[in-house]
Design a protein around this motif. Structure first.
Motif, PDB file in Angstrom:
ATOM      1  N   GLU A 113       0.824  -1.210   0.000  1.00 52.82           N
ATOM      2  CA  GLU A 113       0.000   0.000   0.000  1.00 52.82           C
ATOM      3  C   GLU A 113       0.854   1.254   0.000  1.00 52.82           C
ATOM      4  O   GLU A 113       0.506   2.257  -0.641  1.00 52.82           O
ATOM      5  N   MET A 114       1.963   1.221   0.708  1.00 57.41           N
ATOM      6  CA  MET A 114       2.863   2.369   0.707  1.00 57.41           C
ATOM      7  C   MET A 114       3.410   2.619  -0.697  1.00 57.41           C
ATOM      8  O   MET A 114       3.519   3.765  -1.135  1.00 57.41           O
ATOM      9  N   ALA A 152      -4.477  -8.317   6.958  1.00 57.85           N
ATOM     10  CA  ALA A 152      -3.672  -8.035   8.158  1.00 57.85           C
ATOM     11  C   ALA A 152      -3.010  -6.680   8.000  1.00 57.85           C
ATOM     12  O   ALA A 152      -2.564  -6.310   6.911  1.00 57.85           O
ATOM     13  N   ARG A 153      -2.951  -5.926   9.103  1.00 59.43           N
ATOM     14  CA  ARG A 153      -2.438  -4.556   9.032  1.00 59.43           C
ATOM     15  C   ARG A 153      -1.459  -4.261  10.165  1.00 59.43           C
ATOM     16  O   ARG A 153      -1.751  -4.528  11.332  1.00 59.43           O
ATOM     17  N   CYS A 154      -0.300  -3.715   9.789  1.00 56.93           N
ATOM     18  CA  CYS A 154       0.583  -3.109  10.785  1.00 56.93           C
ATOM     19  C   CYS A 154      -0.024  -1.746  11.124  1.00 56.93           C
ATOM     20  O   CYS A 154      -0.258  -0.926  10.225  1.00 56.93           O
ATOM     21  N   ILE A 155      -0.298  -1.518  12.389  1.00 54.00           N
ATOM     22  CA  ILE A 155      -1.106  -0.364  12.779  1.00 54.00           C
ATOM     23  C   ILE A 155      -0.454   0.957  12.367  1.00 54.00           C
ATOM     24  O   ILE A 155      -1.090   1.822  11.758  1.00 54.00           O
ATOM     25  N   THR A 209      -0.403   1.782   8.612  1.00 54.41           N
ATOM     26  CA  THR A 209      -1.726   2.133   8.100  1.00 54.41           C
ATOM     27  C   THR A 209      -2.100   3.564   8.478  1.00 54.41           C
ATOM     28  O   THR A 209      -2.669   4.310   7.675  1.00 54.41           O
ATOM     29  N   VAL A 210      -1.762   3.964   9.699  1.00 51.47           N
ATOM     30  CA  VAL A 210      -2.019   5.339  10.133  1.00 51.47           C
ATOM     31  C   VAL A 210      -1.211   6.317   9.283  1.00 51.47           C
ATOM     32  O   VAL A 210      -1.718   7.357   8.831  1.00 51.47           O
ATOM     33  N   GLN A 260      -8.987   0.017   4.727  1.00 50.75           N
ATOM     34  CA  GLN A 260     -10.013  -0.550   5.599  1.00 50.75           C
ATOM     35  C   GLN A 260      -9.354  -1.209   6.810  1.00 50.75           C
ATOM     36  O   GLN A 260      -8.322  -1.862   6.681  1.00 50.75           O
ATOM     37  N   TRP A 261      -9.984  -1.066   7.958  1.00 49.70           N
ATOM     38  CA  TRP A 261      -9.465  -1.641   9.198  1.00 49.70           C
ATOM     39  C   TRP A 261     -10.256  -2.895   9.568  1.00 49.70           C
ATOM     40  O   TRP A 261     -11.446  -2.987   9.290  1.00 49.70           O
ATOM     41  N   PRO A 262      -9.613  -3.868  10.214  1.00 54.92           N
ATOM     42  CA  PRO A 262     -10.359  -5.026  10.726  1.00 54.92           C
ATOM     43  C   PRO A 262     -11.403  -4.593  11.750  1.00 54.92           C
ATOM     44  O   PRO A 262     -11.274  -3.537  12.383  1.00 54.92           O
TER      45      PRO A 262
END
Length: 603
Positions: free
Chosen positions: A40-41, A192-195, A198-199, A274-276
């Motif tokens: 995404e980055m 799955a997301r590294c918090i 994502t922020v 999108q967040w879980p």
């Protein structure tokens, strides 16, 4: 600013972006969110008109140091000024010293190799970069189950093609020094997301109105991204019942780099992440299936923290009970005190001196026939050699416990010893526990520097705090005041300040360049004048023949031009360093240095 470009007919300005996602750093936990973050980055950077590269271990090819090196060298231009370079990493990491961070590649456990963030940062200084942004979504805790002596710290890049020029540096970390980062496992609506990544993505892409600068309308700047990420991470913490607190340091002026602009072409094409689904549980509990803590070891609990603090206090310096009480009985000529285990031999760098003369069971006197400091090695019966420096008119206090844990500091025999030693214990405890934070660099370093002439080891710690944010001028200001007050410059300060040095046959001398004053309007809080003032060119002697803190050795293996004179004579000892905050060696390493510097034993 970049003098090497003046001969070119045309200078192109480029923007570069490298993202690294490591998900399979076995035997550590699997982090699929690192792949999501990297992909995404890269998508955002492509649309923001960066020249981009992505390195992940998703397709079966491991992320290795050599692979990163190859990709970086391919990305970095040979004849262009880099207007902005953003380096992003998502994966496992740890800390090895004060603001000394490591990233782990896929094969770290077999190759025993870690990526030195600070070393890589310095290598990038030689690639014509005006603005450098480092985004680190990794843990920054001490690795209790990773033997740091077995891991080689790799700066990845060779020396750059241009003269070293410090860029304006912005650093965004998922957690403060000593903390742990989090990843959310995926569900039906989100991968799955590294918090933290994502922020940062939310802020960089401009999908959040609160990520724009309130002064530079419609612009996402380092300062606005800093404020946004801290607020947003707090929101996420409450949503997922976590404790997420990023640590950021941003450069000045405010507009030195613009990450994105509102309504800029391409931004509208980027979908908001999108967040879980947050866990539906009573407050205070979190299902293990929802959250992965990307740690190397479980965090220390309160009891363990208290034990570590007590160990540092009592065993590293052993002074509240011993030194302050026994100081009244010290001989007036004592300038070295060894507490804890008794040494079997003390080696001194003064080849023509009489060495050290014992004044008691743990007191010695080191002579100074040529200059105002002496490098010493203290040998113990198990082959451990502790390193320290003895200064004229100060007392050096070193301790070594039964496990070989070493610490040392200095004190003025005529000043209030308890305050000095307590200050040292507090600083070294903070160093070990990771409570020094980058956003407090100026205030912490100013506090330490108030005592730096009574205890030069605190000045050395300050140099690493300043280096973290690329503030070479402040390191050189410290060096100036050591010379101004006729005290030898601690080796770590001379080395981290990139001072030009020469060997005079008995020790090192350093040339300290002039430094312009800092703009006080850009400094947060009130600082003493000497922290921001201009200083003149000056020269002086260097205290010690190698770094006092172990983290300084990271920069010795592949030195910059200004560091070669230091590094050439000591790099052979690197394989024999022990995993301690303070420099110490196995016998083989000590013997290399003893021979090279013609050191003499006292008994």
């Amino acid at each position: 600013m970049f003098n090497y470009c003046l001969a070119w007919e045309k200078v192109d300005l480029v923007k570069l972006f490298l993202t690294i996602g490591v998900s399979k750093a076995q035997p550590l936990s699997f982090l699929p969110g690192a792949i999501t973050a990297a992909m995404e980055m890269k998508k955002w950077a492509d649309q923001a008109d960066f020249n981009t590269k992505i390195i992940t271990d998703d397709g079966g090819q491991p992320v290795t140091v050599s692979r990163i090196r190859t990709e970086l060298l391919d990305l970095l231009p040979q004849n262009e000024v880099v207007e902005a370079f953003i380096l992003h990493f998502a994966g496992h990491g740890y800390r090895a010293g004060a603001e000394q961070n490591m990233w782990l590649p896929t094969d770290w456990n077999t190759e025993l190799r870690a990526i030195s963030v600070e070393g890589l940062k310095k290598r990038l200084y030689g690639h014509g970069i005006k603005n450098l942004t480092i985004v680190s979504d990794a843990c920054r805790s001490l690795p209790a189950d990773v033997d740091m002596a077995e891991l080689s710290l790799d700066a990845v890049l060779p020396r750059g093609p241009y003269e070293q020029t410090t860029p304006i540096i912005d650093r965004f970390n998922a957690v403060a020094d000593g903390g742990h980062a989090y990843m959310l496992n995926g569900d039906e609506q989100s991968p799955a997301r590294c918090i933290f990544s994502t922020v940062m993505l939310e802020g960089l892409s401009g999908h959040r109105s609160d990520s724009f600068d309130k002064y530079l309308k419609d612009c996402v700047t380092p300062e606005s991204l800093d404020l946004f990420s801290k607020t947003r991470m707090k929101e996420i913490s409450e949503c997922y019942r976590l404790k997420c607190s990023p640590e950021n340091t941003v450069g000045t002026p405010r507009d030195h780099i613009i990450y994105s602009r509102r309504n800029e072409p391409g931004n509208g094409d980027f979908d908001a992440p999108q967040w879980p689904v947050p866990p539906q549980m009573p407050s205070g509990s979190t299902p293990d299936s929802q959250i992965t803590q990307s740690w190397i070891t479980p965090p220390l609990n309160v009891v363990e923290k208290a034990a570590v603090s007590a160990r540092i206090d009592a065993l590293h310096l052993g002074i509240r009970r011993n030194f302050i009480f026994e100081q009244r009985r010290f001989h007036s000529h004592t300038n070295l005190v060894v507490l804890g285990r008794p040494p079997v031999r003390i080696w001194t760098s003064m080849a023509e001196s009489l060495g050290t003369r014992s004044r008691g069971s743990h007191e010695w006197y080191v002579e100074f026939p040529f200059q105002d400091s002496a490098q010493i090695l203290i040998e113990f019966d198990d082959g451990i050699f502790a390193s320290a420096v003895v200064y004229k008119d100060l007392i050096t206090i070193l301790s070594c416990d039964k496990y070989g844990v070493i610490g040392w500091a200095c004190a003025d025999r005529w000043a209030e010893a308890q305050r000095q030693i307590s200050s040292s214990v507090e600083a070294i405890t903070n160093l070990q526990m990771g409570t020094f934070t980058a956003d407090q660099v100026d205030s912490i370093a100013a506090q330490l520097r108030e005592m730096k002439h009574l205890n030069p080891i605190l000045g050395a710690i300050s140099s690493y705090l300043y280096d973290y944010s690329g503030d070479i001028d402040s390191i050189r200001r410290m060096a100036y005041f050591y010379c101004h007050y006729n005290q030898s410059i601690p080796f770590d300060i001379a080395y981290m300040g990139l001072l030009r040095v020469h060997w005079n046959g008995r020790g090192y001398s350093a040339e300290v360049p002039s430094v312009t004053a800092r703009d006080v309007s850009l400094v947060s809080g009130e600082l003493p004048h000497w922290v921001t003032r201009a200083t003149d060119q000056i020269s002086g002697s260097v205290a010690g023949l190698w770094p006092s803190l172990r983290q300084g050795w990271e920069f010795v293996e592949e030195p910059e031009l200004e560091e070669v004179a230091f590094a050439e004579s000591i790099r052979d000892a690197i394989p024999f360093l022990l995993p301690s905050q303070f420099t110490s060696f196995r016998r083989e390493g000590a013997e290399i240095l003893i021979q090279k510097f013609n050191m003499r034993p006292n008994f």
